[in-house]
Design an enzyme around this catalytic site. Structure first.
Site, PDB file in Angstrom:
ATOM      1  N   SER A 267      42.530  33.240  45.329  1.00  0.00           N
ATOM      2  CA  SER A 267      41.329  34.026  45.627  1.00  0.00           C
ATOM      3  C   SER A 267      40.125  33.101  45.709  1.00  0.00           C
ATOM      4  O   SER A 267      40.068  32.080  45.009  1.00  0.00           O
ATOM      5  CB  SER A 267      41.116  35.057  44.523  1.00  0.00           C
ATOM      6  OG  SER A 267      39.867  35.696  44.688  1.00  0.00           O
TER       7      SER A 267
ATOM      8  N   GLY B 162      42.486  38.063  46.442  1.00  0.00           N
ATOM      9  CA  GLY B 162      43.693  37.658  45.727  1.00  0.00           C
ATOM     10  C   GLY B 162      44.645  38.836  45.540  1.00  0.00           C
ATOM     11  O   GLY B 162      45.864  38.700  45.661  1.00  0.00           O
TER      12      GLY B 162
ATOM     13  N   CYS C 193      38.687  43.835  35.047  1.00  0.00           N
ATOM     14  CA  CYS C 193      39.303  44.930  35.784  1.00  0.00           C
ATOM     15  C   CYS C 193      39.592  46.124  34.895  1.00  0.00           C
ATOM     16  O   CYS C 193      39.762  47.238  35.372  1.00  0.00           O
ATOM     17  CB  CYS C 193      40.585  44.453  36.423  1.00  0.00           C
ATOM     18  SG  CYS C 193      40.415  42.814  37.089  1.00  0.00           S
TER      19      CYS C 193
HETATM   20  C1  LIG Z   1      40.856  37.781  39.730  1.00  0.00           C
HETATM   21  C2  LIG Z   1      42.332  37.763  39.745  1.00  0.00           C
HETATM   22  C3  LIG Z   1      43.062  38.429  40.747  1.00  0.00           C
HETATM   23  C4  LIG Z   1      42.394  39.266  41.799  1.00  0.00           C
HETATM   24  O1  LIG Z   1      41.710  38.520  42.771  1.00  0.00           O
HETATM   25  P1  LIG Z   1      40.654  39.321  43.683  1.00  0.00           P
HETATM   26  O2  LIG Z   1      40.256  38.323  44.719  1.00  0.00           O
HETATM   27  O3  LIG Z   1      39.536  39.696  42.784  1.00  0.00           O
HETATM   28  O4  LIG Z   1      41.359  40.475  44.252  1.00  0.00           O
HETATM   29  C5  LIG Z   1      44.428  38.356  40.729  1.00  0.00           C
HETATM   30  N1  LIG Z   1      45.068  37.662  39.787  1.00  0.00           N
HETATM   31  C6  LIG Z   1      44.428  37.002  38.814  1.00  0.00           C
HETATM   32  C7  LIG Z   1      45.194  36.229  37.808  1.00  0.00           C
HETATM   33  C8  LIG Z   1      43.037  37.036  38.749  1.00  0.00           C
HETATM   34  O5  LIG Z   1      42.393  36.407  37.776  1.00  0.00           O
END
Ligand SMILES: *Cc1c(COP(=O)(O)O)cnc(C)c1O
Length: 407
Positions: free
Chosen positions: A200, A70, A327
């Site tokens: 994602s 994502g 994160c």
């Molecule tokens: C988890 C998340 C992401 C990141 O997605 P990844 O696949 O882990 O890089 C981005 N935006 C939001 C709102 C998320 O919850």
């Protein structure tokens, strides 16, 4: 008891999704760019997944670009669109909110170093923004509006169709990070005026390391990775066949019967909120209005408690939860999302996010309701701040407007 209540951080791969992935590793392992049948079979599997992703959001297959996650989809949409509009039309302004995921915020901050101006629209005390805030912020210099569909920490769902409409009327490109919304909110990119959207896999039971960017036909999309001709020449690198196949399956499952699934989750969520709100000097973060909060999201603060120690104690009791977002754990700064709601550090620090889904049970919810108050009381008994707050009413005064009563 082992309870997983951190589905906004990631989800387990479902057995039915794993079973469609496995042949991609051992049997259907060809390189999708190879012309012999083993390669063509892999390509066909990817194209099927592309149709599934497109169908799930009301897009066309050639509007879906698979990515490594994502975060990558966010980086691609934001950086490449901003740079292109600066190059082609000398536009240097980006509009976003102050409570985006870091995948968006840090892209915007990086672009600021490259001469872009970013307007971070402030969310209100419940974590909402309005379409008219966006309308007022757009100028002739605006290259891109990027606003998340639903917030990963406090679960607020933003008025994306209305914001999209404003952007369409003003001729500004609109991107939304729908990583948390997909599978929770019905999304149709055409009806909802979305130009670009990030998704994602691992938040919807596909594995980590796969996602996609939707980009509306007719909108120019610059190449993100240079190299081979994969993803119609825009994102080089041999495809993650197994991950892509899983994402196609996962999004199909996630977007079918959203409403039926939600009734049960909302009942569990509301019970958690109601019961945990009985903890003294606590608050619910984010809005509670119907339809404006993700069905599985509970976010609360308890003053006099460090989020980290709350999480460690809950882990000892068998509960996996989070404080702020996964994160930012490891950093001692309070969540930027909670600060964006106007909370003081003392309240933002002691926050708990529980993110549940249809696989959680009533027994698990009852266990959480029994455990969290005990853990909070134990931590508070050792907290100097709590000692002061309970003995000096004038100290609690400062926080009283944002918390329930201390007794
Ligand atoms: C988890 C998340 C992401 C990141 O997605 P990844 O696949 O882990 O890089 C981005 N935006 C939001 C709102 C998320 O919850």
């Amino acid at each position: 008891m082992k309870i997983y209540a951190d589905n906004a951080a990631t989800t387990p791969v479902l057995p039915e999704i794993l079973s469609v992935m496995l042949p991609c590793f051992t049997e259907n392992y060809g390189n999708p760019s190879s012309i012999y049948s083993l390669g063509m079979n892999a390509l066909r599997a990817i194209e099927k997944a592309r149709s599934q992703c497109a169908a799930a959001i009301g897009a066309k297959t050639n509007e879906i670009y698979f990515t490594g996650c994502g975060t990558e989809a966010d980086n691609w949409a934001i950086k490449e669109t901003a740079r292109r509009l600066k190059r082609e039309k000398s536009k240097t302004e980006i509009i976003t909110t102050n409570f985006e995921h870091h995948a968006v915020l840090h892209c915007c901050q990086a672009l600021e170093k490259d001469g872009f101006t970013v307007k971070y629209l402030p969310v209100d005390e419940y974590g909402y923004i309005t379409a008219s805030q966006v309308a007022d912020a757009i100028t002739d210099n605006t290259a891109l509006v990027t606003i998340m569909y639903a917030n990963n920490e406090i679960g607020t769902i933003l008025p994306i169709p209305e914001i999209g409409k404003i952007c369409r009327e003003k001729g500004v490109i609109f991107h939304t990070d729908a990583v948390q919304a997909i599978g929770n909110v019905p999304i149709n990119v055409v009806e909802q005026n979305i130009d670009m959207m990030s998704v994602s896999g691992h938040k919807i039971h596909a594995p980590k390391g796969v996602g996609f960017l939707y980009c509306k036909n007719g909108l120019k999309l610059d190449r993100f990775m240079h190299g081979g001709a994969q993803e119609r020449g825009k994102r080089a690198g041999t495809e993650n066949t197994a991950g892509i196949v899983a994402l196609g399956e996962a999004i199909t499952l996630a977007t079918a019967g959203i409403e039926d699934r939600q009734a049960k989750i909302i009942t569990m969520r509301d019970k958690l909120i109601k019961e945990l709100s009985k903890i003294p000097a606590s608050r619910v973060n984010g809005g509670v209005e119907d339809g404006k909060r993700l069905p599985g999201n509970v976010n609360m603060s308890f003053i006099g408690i460090e989020g980290e120690s709350l999480l460690l104690n809950l882990d000892l009791a068998g509960i996996s939860a989070s404080s702020g977002s996964a994160c930012t754990s490891g950093s001692l700064d309070p969540s930027h999302v909670l600060l964006a709601l106007g909370l003081p550090h003392e309240i933002a620090h002691g926050s708990l996010r529980l993110s549940i889904n249809e696989y959680n049970t009533d027994e698990e919810i009852d266990y959480i309701i029994e455990t969290v108050p005990k853990v909070c009381a134990k931590i508070r008994a050792m907290s100097p701040l709590w000692e002061d707050l309970t003995h000096k009413p004038e100290m609690f005064e400062r926080f009283a407007p944002q918390l329930s009563s201390i007794n």
